[in-house]
Every structure is written in C-alpha cells, then in structure tokens.
Design a protein around this motif. Structure first.
Motif, mmCIF file in Angstrom:
data_model
loop_
_atom_site.group_PDB
_atom_site.id
_atom_site.type_symbol
_atom_site.label_atom_id
_atom_site.label_comp_id
_atom_site.label_asym_id
_atom_site.label_seq_id
_atom_site.Cartn_x
_atom_site.Cartn_y
_atom_site.Cartn_z
ATOM 1 N N ASN A 19 0.834 -1.190 0.000
ATOM 2 C CA ASN A 19 0.000 0.000 0.000
ATOM 3 C C ASN A 19 0.878 1.253 0.000
ATOM 4 O O ASN A 19 1.748 1.401 0.861
ATOM 5 C CB ASN A 19 -0.888 -0.042 1.256
ATOM 6 N N GLY A 20 0.626 2.152 -0.933
ATOM 7 C CA GLY A 20 1.395 3.380 -1.036
ATOM 8 C C GLY A 20 1.254 4.287 0.179
ATOM 9 O O GLY A 20 2.091 5.156 0.412
ATOM 10 N N LEU A 21 0.192 4.092 0.975
ATOM 11 C CA LEU A 21 0.022 4.907 2.174
ATOM 12 C C LEU A 21 1.162 4.677 3.164
ATOM 13 O O LEU A 21 1.479 5.562 3.966
ATOM 14 C CB LEU A 21 -1.325 4.619 2.842
ATOM 15 N N ASP A 22 1.822 3.513 3.092
ATOM 16 C CA ASP A 22 2.982 3.254 3.946
ATOM 17 C C ASP A 22 4.114 4.239 3.628
ATOM 18 O O ASP A 22 4.817 4.696 4.522
ATOM 19 C CB ASP A 22 3.481 1.815 3.771
ATOM 20 N N VAL A 23 4.276 4.558 2.340
ATOM 21 C CA VAL A 23 5.310 5.510 1.926
ATOM 22 C C VAL A 23 4.951 6.913 2.412
ATOM 23 O O VAL A 23 5.806 7.636 2.931
ATOM 24 C CB VAL A 23 5.500 5.488 0.397
ATOM 25 N N VAL A 24 3.683 7.285 2.284
ATOM 26 C CA VAL A 24 3.233 8.606 2.730
ATOM 27 C C VAL A 24 3.437 8.743 4.243
ATOM 28 O O VAL A 24 3.936 9.761 4.726
ATOM 29 C CB VAL A 24 1.751 8.850 2.356
#
Length: 183
Positions: free
Chosen positions: A69-74
């Motif tokens: 999930n890209g939210l981990d990067v954010v």
C-alpha cells in the motif's frame, strides 16, 4: 501568493512512486520539465528506501502497488519530514481511503488518470486556495466500473464472491466484467 518557481527554489525534490512504468516515466519527464528534481520508485520497498535515504519535499504516490500500500510511503515520509507535501494517486477511488490518506499526511487524493498539471496544482495548493477541479474527471459510470474491478481483484477474481460482496446477481456482474471500461 508564491509562484511555482518560488516554491521550487527552496527545495524542488520530488519522489514519484508508481508500479506502472509507462505512467511513471511520463510523469517523471513532465515534472522534471516543470522544475522538480525527480526521483522515482516502482514499489513500496523502493519508495520507503528513498524516503529513508533523503526525504523529499514533495511526493506523488500510487495507492495500490504490487508489493503493498502506497500509504505506507506517505506515512514514512510524514514521520521523517512533517513539512513534506504528498499527493496520493489511485485508479480505485473511495472515500474511506481518501480520509485515511489525509489523516496520515497526504494533502490531496487524485484519481487516475491525473495529468502533470493536476498533480502540480494539488502539490502546490495552499490552504487558502483550493486547486482547480480536474478538466476531465472520471464519469460516474467509470467510477462504478473501477470500484467493481477493485472488489473483483480483492476477491482474487472470484465472480461469485465479488457478486455476493457487491450485493448483485452473479450474471449481472459477469456482464459488467465482460464489457470494456466506460470513459
């Protein structure tokens, strides 16, 4: 109000995270032409490594990547650099995910296909001035189709399970899945 050049003069670093190589390449070139110092990552792991190495001032992160999930990067970016401005891109827009993205530090949430101008407007918008609405937003039929496709993928492409979760007849779902995506 600051111009784009003024904002980029202080720190033009931008991280793009997307597993669609063609889209990533186009967005990288477009953002570099507009003055950003662009780094790219094709996965959550690469995005997290880039954030750990040198947290950028700006980030554009795809929500659903092959390895997570890209939210981990954010979230990692916001922890390392609270002043960073991140925009989440997705082909699977829903309100719950948009709320989550904003809670962990994203400043905006855009549906694909978003062009470079939409991304820049979102990245550089201040609290007082909202970005312009997109020129070509997805139609309601397209949003419905994207949602059905997302649930279908999450159910491991099981038509019966997807139909049950969407509360629709299996044959109706099969007809929808057999059609091309609406514009």
């Amino acid at each position: 109000m600051s111009t784009v050049d003024d904002l980029l003069e202080t720190d033009p670093s931008l991280l793009l995270v997307d597993d669609d190589a063609a889209f990533l390449g186009r967005l990288e070139r477009a953002m570099a032409r507009r003055g950003f110092d662009v780094r790219t990552a094709g996965s959550v792991a690469a995005g997290l490594a880039a954030v750990a190495e040198k947290p950028p001032a700006y980030a554009v992160v795809d929500l659903r990547l092959e390895d997570g999930n890209g939210l981990d990067v954010v979230s990692a970016l916001h922890q390392k650099r609270p002043d960073a401005r991140a925009v989440v891109l997705t082909g699977y827009g829903n309100i719950a995910t948009a709320v989550t993205a904003v809670k962990i530090g994203a400043i905006d949430y855009l549906s694909k296909p978003a062009d470079a101008d939409d991304v820049i407007n979102a990245l550089l918008a201040t609290g007082e001035d909202k970005p312009e609405p997109p020129e070509n937003p997805m139609s309601a039929d397209r949003v419905r189709w994207e949602h059905i496709q997302r649930v279908y993928e999450l159910c491991d492409r099981n038509v019966s399970e997807t139909a049950r979760r969407l509360n629709m007849h299996r044959r109706t779902l099969q007809r929808i899945l057999a059609k091309r995506a609406p514009r």
